[in-house]
Design a protein around this motif. Structure first.
Motif, mmCIF file in Angstrom:
data_model
loop_
_atom_site.group_PDB
_atom_site.id
_atom_site.type_symbol
_atom_site.label_atom_id
_atom_site.label_comp_id
_atom_site.label_asym_id
_atom_site.label_seq_id
_atom_site.Cartn_x
_atom_site.Cartn_y
_atom_site.Cartn_z
ATOM 1 N N TYR A 58 -16.684 9.675 4.365
ATOM 2 C CA TYR A 58 -15.476 9.337 5.112
ATOM 3 C C TYR A 58 -15.294 10.318 6.269
ATOM 4 C CZ TYR A 58 -13.523 12.968 2.022
ATOM 5 O OH TYR A 58 -13.308 14.132 1.327
ATOM 6 N N ILE A 59 -14.451 9.919 7.203
ATOM 7 C CA ILE A 59 -14.174 10.722 8.397
ATOM 8 C C ILE A 59 -12.669 10.812 8.549
ATOM 9 C CG2 ILE A 59 -14.551 10.948 10.878
ATOM 10 C CD1 ILE A 59 -16.842 8.686 10.205
ATOM 11 N N GLU A 60 -12.173 12.024 8.793
ATOM 12 C CA GLU A 60 -10.733 12.240 8.896
ATOM 13 C C GLU A 60 -10.378 12.794 10.269
ATOM 14 O OE1 GLU A 60 -7.160 14.768 6.658
ATOM 15 O OE2 GLU A 60 -9.251 15.027 6.058
ATOM 16 N N SER A 61 -9.338 12.256 10.876
ATOM 17 C CA SER A 61 -8.860 12.748 12.163
ATOM 18 C C SER A 61 -7.913 13.921 11.955
ATOM 19 C CB SER A 61 -8.129 11.633 12.914
ATOM 20 O OG SER A 61 -7.543 12.137 14.096
ATOM 21 N N LEU A 62 -8.148 15.001 12.708
ATOM 22 C CA LEU A 62 -7.283 16.181 12.674
ATOM 23 C C LEU A 62 -6.889 16.514 14.112
ATOM 24 C CD1 LEU A 62 -9.420 18.258 10.141
ATOM 25 C CD2 LEU A 62 -7.303 17.043 9.647
ATOM 26 N N LYS A 63 -5.953 15.713 14.643
ATOM 27 C CA LYS A 63 -5.520 15.813 16.036
ATOM 28 C C LYS A 63 -6.722 15.578 16.951
ATOM 29 C CE LYS A 63 -1.432 18.622 15.208
ATOM 30 N NZ LYS A 63 -0.695 19.854 15.510
ATOM 31 N N GLU A 64 -7.169 16.599 17.694
ATOM 32 C CA GLU A 64 -8.264 16.397 18.645
ATOM 33 C C GLU A 64 -9.634 16.523 17.974
ATOM 34 O OE1 GLU A 64 -7.663 19.120 21.833
ATOM 35 O OE2 GLU A 64 -6.029 17.962 22.710
ATOM 36 N N TYR A 65 -9.662 16.899 16.714
ATOM 37 C CA TYR A 65 -10.914 17.080 15.986
ATOM 38 C C TYR A 65 -11.073 16.004 14.912
ATOM 39 C CZ TYR A 65 -11.366 21.721 18.082
ATOM 40 O OH TYR A 65 -11.503 22.755 18.969
#
Length: 237
Positions: free
Chosen positions: A155-162
């Motif tokens: 899975y891939i998680e968004s952390l603001k700009e990262y």
């Protein structure tokens, strides 16, 4: 060097002049026009291939966010505005970045470099000379390029700009747009289940109407994604 054609849609002459000045300082950008409203921009889009639009939100006749709804998904957007309160809403339209006026050049450069990086990765993925090779992408991690095989992603998680990409044996943090990565992964059996999460469909262990579970990690299903996700998962039942 690959150049990306861009358009300024801005009704404030001074703001448009600043963005125009910044564009001239970036070698991979090519300005195709400046429009004071969205209707004029539509006319240019019928004649020119545009990769990127610098778009103000408060425009005459047709507002910026309404204008985005009319655009082809291949056109990337960087919002330029004095109003911070529209940031969350604009990201629902998959914008590259949200720049607050007055815009500093270093912040402008960060935004356009996001575009450049995602476009280059997309080009590499689409022009793989050996289709039998395992599909993979390279991401910037601590000033080095890290190879990630697509079939290893959980899975891939968004952390603001990262974003954080998690596989069975590692996790990396890299500066990238979740939306841009989603476009690259559409042909590889990945699902956007939440504004902040993309998952590998074949790695899902269990699911319910509110979440999916992968390798012990419970990931929420966003309300706006619920119907599509449940339908996609039930196809295999």
């Amino acid at each position: 060097m690959q150049k990306y054609s861009c358009l300024i849609v801005e009704d404030e002459p001074l703001a448009a002049k600043v963005i125009q000045k910044y564009i001239k300082q970036v070698s991979f950008l090519e300005l195709k026009g400046i429009c004071s409203d969205a209707i004029f921009a539509m006319e240019i889009l019928q004649k020119e291939k545009i990769d990127l639009i610098f778009l103000d939100i408060h425009l005459p006749i047709l507002k910026g966010l309404d204008f985005i709804k009319t655009l082809n998904s291949s056109i990337h957007i960087i919002v330029t505005t004095a109003y911070q309160e529209y940031a969350l809403q604009s990201y629902e339209f998959n914008v590259i970045d949200y720049l607050l006026k007055p815009i500093e050049f270093n912040r402008f450069l960060m935004a356009v470099n996001k575009l450049k990086h995602s476009m280059e990765v997309a080009t590499l993925l689409n022009t793989n000379p050996n289709p039998r090779e395992r599909e993979h992408l390279f991401f910037n991690v601590n000033k080095r390029k890290a190879k990630i095989f697509l079939d290893e992603i959980l899975y891939i998680e968004s952390l603001k700009e990262y974003i954080r990409i998690t596989t069975n044996n590692k996790s990396i943090l890299t500066l990238f747009s979740l939306t841009d990565l989603e476009e690259m992964l559409t042909k590889n059996d990945f699902l956007r289940v939440h504004r902040s999460f993309i998952v590998a469909k074949n790695k899902i262990d269990t699911f319910s109407s509110t979440d999916v579970e992968i390798n012990g990690k419970q990931i929420p299903i966003g309300r706006s994604y619920k119907e599509t996700i449940i339908s996609a998962l039930q196809e295999n039942l």
